[in-house]
Design a protein around this motif. Structure first.
Motif, PDB file in Angstrom:
ATOM      1  N   VAL A  32     -12.961   9.949 -29.574  1.00 56.62           N
ATOM      2  CA  VAL A  32     -13.976  10.996 -29.517  1.00 56.62           C
ATOM      3  C   VAL A  32     -13.658  12.109 -30.519  1.00 56.62           C
ATOM      4  O   VAL A  32     -14.535  12.574 -31.264  1.00 56.62           O
ATOM      5  CB  VAL A  32     -14.082  11.568 -28.090  1.00 56.62           C
ATOM      6  N   ASP A  33     -12.404  12.529 -30.552  1.00 59.74           N
ATOM      7  CA  ASP A  33     -12.007  13.597 -31.466  1.00 59.74           C
ATOM      8  C   ASP A  33     -12.230  13.187 -32.916  1.00 59.74           C
ATOM      9  O   ASP A  33     -12.738  13.969 -33.735  1.00 59.74           O
ATOM     10  CB  ASP A  33     -10.537  13.944 -31.235  1.00 59.74           C
ATOM     11  N   MET A  34     -11.853  11.936 -33.241  1.00 62.92           N
ATOM     12  CA  MET A  34     -12.035  11.442 -34.607  1.00 62.92           C
ATOM     13  C   MET A  34     -13.514  11.412 -34.981  1.00 62.92           C
ATOM     14  O   MET A  34     -13.903  11.837 -36.078  1.00 62.92           O
ATOM     15  CB  MET A  34     -11.425  10.043 -34.728  1.00 62.92           C
ATOM     16  N   ALA A  35     -14.356  10.932 -34.069  1.00 66.91           N
ATOM     17  CA  ALA A  35     -15.777  10.845 -34.358  1.00 66.91           C
ATOM     18  C   ALA A  35     -16.397  12.232 -34.540  1.00 66.91           C
ATOM     19  O   ALA A  35     -17.192  12.452 -35.469  1.00 66.91           O
ATOM     20  CB  ALA A  35     -16.483  10.089 -33.233  1.00 66.91           C
ATOM     21  N   GLU A  36     -16.035  13.157 -33.672  1.00 65.93           N
ATOM     22  CA  GLU A  36     -16.618  14.493 -33.761  1.00 65.93           C
ATOM     23  C   GLU A  36     -16.200  15.205 -35.039  1.00 65.93           C
ATOM     24  O   GLU A  36     -17.001  15.922 -35.658  1.00 65.93           O
ATOM     25  CB  GLU A  36     -16.236  15.309 -32.536  1.00 65.93           C
ATOM     26  N   HIS A  37     -14.954  15.010 -35.466  1.00 67.51           N
ATOM     27  CA  HIS A  37     -14.516  15.630 -36.709  1.00 67.51           C
ATOM     28  C   HIS A  37     -15.180  14.989 -37.919  1.00 67.51           C
ATOM     29  O   HIS A  37     -15.217  15.601 -39.003  1.00 67.51           O
ATOM     30  CB  HIS A  37     -12.992  15.549 -36.841  1.00 67.51           C
ATOM     31  N   ALA A  38     -15.704  13.777 -37.746  1.00 68.35           N
ATOM     32  CA  ALA A  38     -16.428  13.127 -38.838  1.00 68.35           C
ATOM     33  C   ALA A  38     -17.921  13.425 -38.771  1.00 68.35           C
ATOM     34  O   ALA A  38     -18.709  12.862 -39.555  1.00 68.35           O
ATOM     35  CB  ALA A  38     -16.197  11.618 -38.780  1.00 68.35           C
ATOM     36  N   GLY A  39     -18.333  14.296 -37.841  1.00 67.47           N
ATOM     37  CA  GLY A  39     -19.723  14.681 -37.746  1.00 67.47           C
ATOM     38  C   GLY A  39     -20.576  13.776 -36.891  1.00 67.47           C
ATOM     39  O   GLY A  39     -21.802  13.768 -37.039  1.00 67.47           O
ATOM     40  N   TRP A  40     -19.958  13.032 -35.994  1.00 70.32           N
ATOM     41  CA  TRP A  40     -20.693  12.137 -35.105  1.00 70.32           C
ATOM     42  C   TRP A  40     -20.874  12.791 -33.736  1.00 70.32           C
ATOM     43  O   TRP A  40     -20.096  13.666 -33.331  1.00 70.32           O
ATOM     44  CB  TRP A  40     -19.937  10.825 -34.917  1.00 70.32           C
ATOM     45  N   TRP A  41     -21.853  12.290 -32.994  1.00 72.50           N
ATOM     46  CA  TRP A  41     -21.968  12.597 -31.575  1.00 72.50           C
ATOM     47  C   TRP A  41     -21.108  11.593 -30.827  1.00 72.50           C
ATOM     48  O   TRP A  41     -21.095  10.402 -31.151  1.00 72.50           O
ATOM     49  CB  TRP A  41     -23.424  12.471 -31.117  1.00 72.50           C
ATOM     50  N   ALA A  42     -20.407  12.062 -29.807  1.00 74.14           N
ATOM     51  CA  ALA A  42     -19.525  11.157 -29.067  1.00 74.14           C
ATOM     52  C   ALA A  42     -19.477  11.564 -27.598  1.00 74.14           C
ATOM     53  O   ALA A  42     -19.511  12.751 -27.263  1.00 74.14           O
ATOM     54  CB  ALA A  42     -18.118  11.182 -29.655  1.00 74.14           C
ATOM     55  N   GLN A  43     -19.392  10.572 -26.758  1.00 73.65           N
ATOM     56  CA  GLN A  43     -19.311  10.814 -25.314  1.00 73.65           C
ATOM     57  C   GLN A  43     -18.385   9.776 -24.686  1.00 73.65           C
ATOM     58  O   GLN A  43     -18.389   8.610 -25.075  1.00 73.65           O
ATOM     59  CB  GLN A  43     -20.694  10.706 -24.673  1.00 73.65           C
ATOM     60  N   THR A  44     -17.577  10.209 -23.721  1.00 69.91           N
ATOM     61  CA  THR A  44     -16.708   9.276 -23.000  1.00 69.91           C
ATOM     62  C   THR A  44     -16.787   9.532 -21.504  1.00 69.91           C
ATOM     63  O   THR A  44     -16.901  10.681 -21.062  1.00 69.91           O
ATOM     64  CB  THR A  44     -15.248   9.403 -23.468  1.00 69.91           C
ATOM     65  N   THR A  45     -16.759   8.453 -20.737  1.00 71.27           N
ATOM     66  CA  THR A  45     -16.689   8.521 -19.279  1.00 71.27           C
ATOM     67  C   THR A  45     -15.637   7.515 -18.822  1.00 71.27           C
ATOM     68  O   THR A  45     -15.193   6.666 -19.597  1.00 71.27           O
ATOM     69  CB  THR A  45     -18.041   8.175 -18.630  1.00 71.27           C
ATOM     70  N   SER A  46     -15.243   7.613 -17.568  1.00 71.30           N
ATOM     71  CA  SER A  46     -14.239   6.672 -17.062  1.00 71.30           C
ATOM     72  C   SER A  46     -14.559   6.293 -15.630  1.00 71.30           C
ATOM     73  O   SER A  46     -15.075   7.110 -14.854  1.00 71.30           O
ATOM     74  CB  SER A  46     -12.836   7.267 -17.136  1.00 71.30           C
ATOM     75  N   VAL A  47     -14.256   5.044 -15.301  1.00 66.58           N
ATOM     76  CA  VAL A  47     -14.398   4.537 -13.937  1.00 66.58           C
ATOM     77  C   VAL A  47     -13.028   4.049 -13.513  1.00 66.58           C
ATOM     78  O   VAL A  47     -12.552   3.022 -14.002  1.00 66.58           O
ATOM     79  CB  VAL A  47     -15.425   3.394 -13.863  1.00 66.58           C
ATOM     80  N   PRO A  48     -12.322   4.778 -12.622  1.00 65.49           N
ATOM     81  CA  PRO A  48     -10.954   4.401 -12.267  1.00 65.49           C
ATOM     82  C   PRO A  48     -10.899   3.157 -11.404  1.00 65.49           C
ATOM     83  O   PRO A  48     -11.828   2.860 -10.649  1.00 65.49           O
ATOM     84  CB  PRO A  48     -10.432   5.623 -11.511  1.00 65.49           C
ATOM     85  N   GLY A  49      -9.778   2.443 -11.515  1.00 63.52           N
ATOM     86  CA  GLY A  49      -9.533   1.275 -10.681  1.00 63.52           C
ATOM     87  C   GLY A  49      -8.988   1.697  -9.330  1.00 63.52           C
ATOM     88  O   GLY A  49      -8.823   2.893  -9.033  1.00 63.52           O
ATOM     89  N   VAL A  50      -8.657   0.708  -8.490  1.00 66.71           N
ATOM     90  CA  VAL A  50      -8.171   0.980  -7.138  1.00 66.71           C
ATOM     91  C   VAL A  50      -6.799   1.621  -7.175  1.00 66.71           C
ATOM     92  O   VAL A  50      -6.499   2.533  -6.438  1.00 66.71           O
ATOM     93  CB  VAL A  50      -8.146  -0.319  -6.319  1.00 66.71           C
ATOM     94  N   ALA A  51      -5.920   1.107  -8.039  1.00 73.39           N
ATOM     95  CA  ALA A  51      -4.548   1.609  -8.126  1.00 73.39           C
ATOM     96  C   ALA A  51      -4.012   1.253  -9.498  1.00 73.39           C
ATOM     97  O   ALA A  51      -4.719   0.694 -10.328  1.00 73.39           O
ATOM     98  CB  ALA A  51      -3.685   0.995  -7.027  1.00 73.39           C
ATOM     99  N   GLN A  52      -2.747   1.570  -9.725  1.00 69.05           N
ATOM    100  CA  GLN A  52      -2.215   1.402 -11.072  1.00 69.05           C
ATOM    101  C   GLN A  52      -2.241  -0.034 -11.557  1.00 69.05           C
ATOM    102  O   GLN A  52      -2.376  -0.267 -12.739  1.00 69.05           O
ATOM    103  CB  GLN A  52      -0.778   1.930 -11.139  1.00 69.05           C
ATOM    104  N   ARG A  53      -2.095  -1.011 -10.646  1.00 67.54           N
ATOM    105  CA  ARG A  53      -2.085  -2.372 -11.165  1.00 67.54           C
ATOM    106  C   ARG A  53      -2.994  -3.305 -10.373  1.00 67.54           C
ATOM    107  O   ARG A  53      -3.066  -4.476 -10.663  1.00 67.54           O
ATOM    108  CB  ARG A  53      -0.642  -2.924 -11.200  1.00 67.54           C
ATOM    109  N   THR A  54      -3.706  -2.791  -9.365  1.00 72.94           N
ATOM    110  CA  THR A  54      -4.671  -3.649  -8.690  1.00 72.94           C
ATOM    111  C   THR A  54      -6.055  -3.472  -9.294  1.00 72.94           C
ATOM    112  O   THR A  54      -6.988  -4.138  -8.912  1.00 72.94           O
ATOM    113  CB  THR A  54      -4.722  -3.348  -7.185  1.00 72.94           C
ATOM    114  N   GLY A  55      -6.205  -2.569 -10.244  1.00 69.78           N
ATOM    115  CA  GLY A  55      -7.473  -2.401 -10.932  1.00 69.78           C
ATOM    116  C   GLY A  55      -7.299  -1.470 -12.099  1.00 69.78           C
ATOM    117  O   GLY A  55      -6.650  -0.438 -11.992  1.00 69.78           O
ATOM    118  N   ALA A  56      -7.874  -1.840 -13.255  1.00 67.55           N
ATOM    119  CA  ALA A  56      -7.738  -1.009 -14.444  1.00 67.55           C
ATOM    120  C   ALA A  56      -8.856   0.032 -14.483  1.00 67.55           C
ATOM    121  O   ALA A  56      -9.919  -0.130 -13.890  1.00 67.55           O
ATOM    122  CB  ALA A  56      -7.797  -1.881 -15.686  1.00 67.55           C
TER     123      ALA A  56
END
Length: 516
Positions: A32-56
């Motif tokens: 996102v930082d790289m894209a914005e510094h290059a003049g792009w629009w950028a968006q990020t979201t995240s969907v967490p897993g159940v736990a550290q290794r039972t879901g990414a």
């Protein structure tokens, strides 16, 4: 190297699948930082897993060039989650996470570039399976070669470790080296420099990932999962251990020697030199039995299987062994490596301990432990003390000394109740093998292999032992039947299929019904 050409008026859609602690969020923020510094629009979201290794966690990014926004005459409406069949770049921090991306339909042959690290971080299900639960990595390779337009797969974790950094940096380099995104190498490197944290090792890991991607084919080869067979060592630090190694080399079939060395090493580590000699004496008897009933023509299957499981049976997991393993220098070093601790940082490991009354009695002299277990009143009074688990810091002086003192009880192990119980079952198992081998060699081998069910301690050991005892009884009932070996193997596979033994009980019930 093929460079992916992405549409210049629609968002570039990126999905990053990373486990907890692998820096997936950092990687997404860098893009996102790289894209914005290059003049792009950028968006990020995240969907967490159940736990550290039972879901990414899935990090989803959309990037849109400023020209497209101006042409539309309004601010863009970017999606919050990836849509199957509509993702340009998929980045997986571990091979099986790449496989999950394929399962979710995120990877498509008409547009998707898949970048995955080939290393493995085993899932809970893989590590806790009664049998060998490790998934076949080549199934993911095969699926990726079909599902993706481009599939780049190499060990990015080792590249990060080589640079003294984390995998997010080498993944960033692989993205740059793949040429999938319309940014220059200088844009990527400037992004890392702006982060201001661990810049030098991150840039080194980035460069290694970049070079690896530049030289990678569009589709990876299959992973070689075979292991070389080790030779019997010619020497040892202890002269008496060398005599035992010479004994293996001289008096046992070559096909069984590598496993015999592994078994000897395990029993020596578990107890002492006399115990290692005892292991070889047991194996000498089995080897003679094997030779007498056609082992040479059958690649010494009985000896090879017994070499493994006799050692496992003799070096069982008791409280003393657990304490020993938790206080070894190698374990502290491994924990430090896993958490990427610096030389000047202190690391304290918190152990979760939940010994049952059975484990406590097992460490006592056999007469005392047996007396407690045979007394309902004493058991009723003592059991509440061991219903809850306890947390112990093995890196503190008090915690370490407690475990170290418990590990030092190894010298008294042969007099404990647990050893008495284990050896009684062990000798019954050996006697059954000796009884069966003359009449049915294949069934004897399967009886040996049934021992793999007995492992661990506490509840794990109890569940495995229960299923093992059912298999032993089934083996006795199968003696004299023509399909005995294949039937016992079928039962053993069922026993390994689930913790509760549901499939095993079902097959046993079917067998009882057929016999009736």
């Amino acid at each position: 190297m093929t460079t992916t050409q992405l549409h210049d008026v629609t968002p570039i859609k990126i999905a990053i699948l990373a486990m907890g602690g692998q820096g997936g969020g950092v990687l997404a923020d860098w893009i996102v930082d790289m894209a914005e510094h290059a003049g792009w629009w950028a968006q990020t979201t995240s969907v967490p897993g159940v736990a550290q290794r039972t879901g990414a966690t899935i990090y989803y990014l959309e990037l849109l060039p400023e020209e497209a926004v101006k042409a539309a005459g309004r601010q863009p409406a970017l999606a919050l989650m990836p849509t199957p069949g509509d993702v340009d770049l998929i980045v997986a921090s571990e091979l099986m996470e790449g496989g999950r991306a394929i399962q979710r339909g995120l990877v498509t042959p008409d547009r998707s570039t898949l970048i995955a690290s080939s290393h493995r971080s085993y899932a809970i299900g893989e590590k806790s399976a009664p049998g060998n639960g490790i998934a076949d990595p080549n199934k993911v390779i095969e699926a990726g070669r079909t599902a993706a337009k481009r599939f780049m797969c190499f060990d990015l974790q080792s590249l990060a470790e080589q640079a003294g950094s984390v995998i997010s940096a080498s993944l960033f380099g692989a993205i740059a080296g793949s040429g999938t995104l319309p940014f220059s190498r200088a844009d990527y490197e400037a992004t890392i420099e702006r982060s201001g944290k661990g810049v030098k090792p991150s840039l080194k890991a980035f460069a290694l990932g970049f070079d690896a991607a530049q030289g990678a084919p569009d589709f990876p080869d299959f992973i070689d999962t075979t292991r070389p067979v080790p030779a019997v060592p010619q020497t040892a630090a202890n002269a008496r251990v060398k005599q035992l190694l010479d004994d293996i080399r001289t008096n046992f079939a070559p096909a069984a020697q590598p496993m015999l060395v592994a078994g000897l090493r395990r029993t020596l580590e578990f107890q002492d030199l006399a115990y290692g000699k005892e292991y070889l004496e047991h194996m000498r008897g089995i080897h003679a039995l094997d030779k007498q009933y056609g082992g040479d023509a059958k690649q010494w299957a009985l000896t090879s299987a017994a070499a493994r499981y006799v050692a496992v049976a003799m070096a069982y997991d008791d409280v003393i062994r657990v304490a020993d393993l938790k206080t070894r220098e190698a374990r502290f070093e491994r924990v430090r490596e896993e958490v990427l601790a610096k030389p000047d940082q202190l690391v304290y490991t918190t152990e979760y301990m939940h010994p049952r009354l059975e484990e406590i009695c097992g460490t006592m002299p056999s007469f005392l432990g047996q007396a407690i277990e045979n007394s309902p009143k004493l058991c009723k009074w003592l059991e509440p003390m061991f219903r809850k688990g306890r947390f112990l810091q093995s890196g503190t002086l008090t915690g370490f000394l407690m475990l170290y003192g418990l590990a030092g009880m190894r010298r008294f192990r042969r007099s404990t109740l647990r050893h008495k119980i284990e050896m009684r079952g062990f000798h019954e198992w050996l006697n059954l093998i000796t009884q069966v081998a003359p009449g049915n060699y294949e069934l004897a081998v399967e009886i040996v292999n049934c021992r793999r069910l007995v492992k661990g301690y506490s509840d794990t050991h109890a569940r495995g032992t229960s299923k093992y005892q059912k298999l032993v009884q089934a083996a006795r009932n199968l003696i004299g039947k023509p399909d005995a070996a294949s039937r016992l193997k079928q039962l053993r596979d069922a026993a390994l299929a689930d913790d509760k033994g549901t499939q095993l009980n079902k097959l046993l019930a079917q067998g009882d019904a057929a016999a009736a």
